[in-house]
Write a protein that holds these residues in place. Structure first.
Motif, PDB file in Angstrom:
ATOM      1  N   LYS A  48      13.574 -16.626  -9.835  1.00 35.97           N
ATOM      2  CA  LYS A  48      12.915 -17.940  -9.775  1.00 35.97           C
ATOM      3  C   LYS A  48      13.846 -18.982  -9.153  1.00 35.97           C
ATOM      4  CE  LYS A  48       9.979 -17.078 -13.825  1.00 35.97           C
ATOM      5  NZ  LYS A  48       9.730 -17.433 -15.254  1.00 35.97           N
ATOM      6  N   GLN A  49      15.136 -18.897  -9.493  1.00 37.45           N
ATOM      7  CA  GLN A  49      16.102 -19.808  -8.880  1.00 37.45           C
ATOM      8  C   GLN A  49      16.158 -19.594  -7.373  1.00 37.45           C
ATOM      9  OE1 GLN A  49      19.983 -19.633 -10.747  1.00 37.45           O
ATOM     10  NE2 GLN A  49      19.103 -19.591 -12.807  1.00 37.45           N
ATOM     11  N   ALA A  50      16.118 -18.332  -6.952  1.00 37.20           N
ATOM     12  CA  ALA A  50      16.141 -18.027  -5.518  1.00 37.20           C
ATOM     13  C   ALA A  50      14.934 -18.637  -4.815  1.00 37.20           C
ATOM     14  CB  ALA A  50      16.172 -16.510  -5.321  1.00 37.20           C
ATOM     15  N   LEU A  51      13.774 -18.547  -5.454  1.00 35.92           N
ATOM     16  CA  LEU A  51      12.574 -19.152  -4.869  1.00 35.92           C
ATOM     17  C   LEU A  51      12.745 -20.656  -4.719  1.00 35.92           C
ATOM     18  CD1 LEU A  51       9.675 -17.265  -6.711  1.00 35.92           C
ATOM     19  CD2 LEU A  51      10.375 -17.014  -4.318  1.00 35.92           C
ATOM     20  N   LYS A  92      17.595  -9.031   6.211  1.00 39.06           N
ATOM     21  CA  LYS A  92      18.491 -10.130   5.890  1.00 39.06           C
ATOM     22  C   LYS A  92      17.761 -11.192   5.080  1.00 39.06           C
ATOM     23  CE  LYS A  92      18.092 -13.179   9.983  1.00 39.06           C
ATOM     24  NZ  LYS A  92      18.866 -13.843  11.055  1.00 39.06           N
ATOM     25  N   VAL A  93      18.533 -11.874   4.266  1.00 38.44           N
ATOM     26  CA  VAL A  93      18.052 -13.043   3.528  1.00 38.44           C
ATOM     27  C   VAL A  93      18.814 -14.242   4.074  1.00 38.44           C
ATOM     28  CG1 VAL A  93      18.038 -14.205   1.290  1.00 38.44           C
ATOM     29  CG2 VAL A  93      17.419 -11.785   1.447  1.00 38.44           C
ATOM     30  N   LEU A 127      23.097 -18.994  -4.330  1.00 37.67           N
ATOM     31  CA  LEU A 127      21.671 -19.136  -4.057  1.00 37.67           C
ATOM     32  C   LEU A 127      20.844 -18.008  -4.669  1.00 37.67           C
ATOM     33  CD1 LEU A 127      21.810 -20.179  -0.279  1.00 37.67           C
ATOM     34  CD2 LEU A 127      21.540 -21.679  -2.268  1.00 37.67           C
ATOM     35  N   ARG A 128      21.501 -17.038  -5.294  1.00 36.14           N
ATOM     36  CA  ARG A 128      20.845 -15.846  -5.877  1.00 36.14           C
ATOM     37  C   ARG A 128      20.192 -14.995  -4.784  1.00 36.14           C
ATOM     38  NH1 ARG A 128      23.477 -15.494 -10.549  1.00 36.14           N
ATOM     39  NH2 ARG A 128      23.240 -17.358 -11.851  1.00 36.14           N
ATOM     40  N   ALA A 129      20.914 -14.839  -3.670  1.00 41.25           N
ATOM     41  CA  ALA A 129      20.356 -14.119  -2.522  1.00 41.25           C
ATOM     42  C   ALA A 129      20.130 -12.641  -2.819  1.00 41.25           C
ATOM     43  CB  ALA A 129      21.270 -14.290  -1.313  1.00 41.25           C
ATOM     44  N   MET A 130      21.015 -12.004  -3.609  1.00 41.79           N
ATOM     45  CA  MET A 130      20.829 -10.585  -3.908  1.00 41.79           C
ATOM     46  C   MET A 130      19.617 -10.348  -4.801  1.00 41.79           C
ATOM     47  SD  MET A 130      22.838  -8.604  -2.250  1.00 41.79           S
ATOM     48  CE  MET A 130      22.738  -7.072  -3.176  1.00 41.79           C
ATOM     49  N   ASP A 131      19.352 -11.256  -5.733  1.00 48.99           N
ATOM     50  CA  ASP A 131      18.153 -11.134  -6.563  1.00 48.99           C
ATOM     51  C   ASP A 131      16.903 -11.250  -5.695  1.00 48.99           C
ATOM     52  OD1 ASP A 131      19.367 -11.379  -9.498  1.00 48.99           O
ATOM     53  OD2 ASP A 131      20.360 -12.867  -8.249  1.00 48.99           O
ATOM     54  N   PHE A 134      14.191  -8.036  -5.001  1.00 47.47           N
ATOM     55  CA  PHE A 134      12.773  -8.215  -5.312  1.00 47.47           C
ATOM     56  C   PHE A 134      11.920  -7.881  -4.093  1.00 47.47           C
ATOM     57  CE2 PHE A 134       8.838 -10.583  -5.534  1.00 47.47           C
ATOM     58  CZ  PHE A 134       8.411 -10.380  -6.840  1.00 47.47           C
ATOM     59  N   ASN A 135      12.320  -8.369  -2.933  1.00 49.97           N
ATOM     60  CA  ASN A 135      11.543  -8.119  -1.721  1.00 49.97           C
ATOM     61  C   ASN A 135      11.647  -6.666  -1.266  1.00 49.97           C
ATOM     62  OD1 ASN A 135      10.292 -10.737  -0.400  1.00 49.97           O
ATOM     63  ND2 ASN A 135      12.233 -11.356  -1.352  1.00 49.97           N
ATOM     64  N   LEU A 136      12.815  -6.051  -1.442  1.00 56.79           N
ATOM     65  CA  LEU A 136      12.967  -4.652  -1.069  1.00 56.79           C
ATOM     66  C   LEU A 136      12.105  -3.743  -1.933  1.00 56.79           C
ATOM     67  CD1 LEU A 136      16.827  -4.402  -0.501  1.00 56.79           C
ATOM     68  CD2 LEU A 136      15.042  -4.177   1.235  1.00 56.79           C
TER      69      LEU A 136
END
Length: 313
Positions: free
Chosen positions: A158-161, A214-215, A250-254, A258-260
């Motif tokens: 949620k933080q990443a969003l 990539k994110v 930014l919580r990019a790995m989370d 999720f997307n993967l």
């Protein structure tokens, strides 16, 4: 008794591969990394097991350019006694050829748990030595229902969003290189040098579909990336993935995971093999925790070795 045969005949006996890293095309691609390739089968009309490996400096290596190797087999319900005979005959082959020994890493149970159980048992009882097993993890995509099971992981997503991150499947060559360079720098930062060049990754992509992701941050700065092999009908293999200093807060790995998970579930895959989380058998707490808190299942991956007593004296 084991005999050596050529690729054509071996493929006729074993037309399908239990895992991609012992396939004919992969072995041929990497044959320059060893002195020669051997393909061993039982000396019978219809062998039930086979073994492909490389020989370098007198040692049989499986794998010789991959995370794991292993055996071919006709059926996973092969008799345990047949597995016993094969691994015993493999020692006899080493002795007869005057080789120094063998180093073998089996696939995770994800690929064939029943065969692995019989193989581990046979190898141990036949006198092969095993160091501390590595902990390996995978994602069972059928259990991923659009949300992480761990509460903290759901909050981090949620933080990443809220941070406005962007997930992309990368197609252009220079963007793929950018994906690779982020991962290379990530591994260097943690003292784990990358074992494949960018050109190596591109070469392997001729064997099977290879996905680059990539994110990016809201201002389009790369924050995390991943390279994944679609090298098995049911299992995607996580070759490399990681974030950078931009992506971590930014919580990019989370966001990436999720997307993967959604991406490969929609493509119809059943599992994602995330690889080991160990250094010389000792679990990396943070890495293993990350995988398990994002719906990962953990198991053991075994390695074995055996030395020719006539040479090691």
């Amino acid at each position: 008794m084991l005999i050596e045969i050529d690729l054509k005949r071996y493929t006729r006996f074993f037309p399908s591969d239990p895992n991609p890293f012992i396939s004919g095309p992969f072995t041929e691609l990497n044959q320059g990394k060893v002195e020669r390739i051997v393909r061993l089968v039982e000396n019978k009309d219809k062998p039930g097991m086979g073994f492909v490996a490389g020989i370098k400096e007198g040692v049989i290596l499986s794998p010789f350019s991959a995370p794991f190797g292993g055996f071919h087999f006709k059926n996973e319900n092969i008799y345990a006694s047949d597995v016993d005979s094969f691994v015993s005959d493999l020692k006899d082959y080493i002795l007869a050829e005057g080789l120094k020994g063998i180093e073998l890493t089996l696939p995770p149970d994800l690929y064939h748990s029943s065969f692995n159980a019989k193989c581990v048992s046979a190898l141990l009882r036949s006198g092969y030595q095993s160091p501390i097993p590595d902990v390996t993890s995978w994602i069972p995509l059928d259990k991923f229902q659009g949300a992480f099971s761990h509460r903290n992981s759901r909050e981090y997503y949620k933080q990443a969003l809220r941070n406005g991150l962007i997930f992309e499947v990368v197609k252009e060559l220079e963007e793929k290189r950018e994906v690779y360079e982020l991962i290379s720098q990530n591994r260097a930062r943690f003292g784990r040098p990358i074992y494949m060049s960018f050109e190596d990754v591109l070469n392997s992509s001729a064997l099977w579909p290879t996905d680059f992701f990539k994110v990016s941050s809201a201002d389009h700065e790369i924050a995390a990336s991943g390279i994944f092999y679609r090298s098995h009908p049911d299992i995607v293999y996580a070759l490399f993935w990681g974030d950078n200093e931009t992506g971590r807060p930014l919580r990019a790995m989370d966001f990436l995971t999720f997307n993967l998970w959604n991406y490969y579930k929609e493509l119809g895959f059943n599992y994602i093999d995330l690889g080991i989380s160990c250094e010389e058998g000792i679990p990396n707490d943070g890495l293993l925790r990350f995988k398990e808190s994002h719906n990962g299942t953990s198991s053991l991956r075994y390695s074995f070795s055996w030395s020719n007593p006539d040479i090691s004296k």
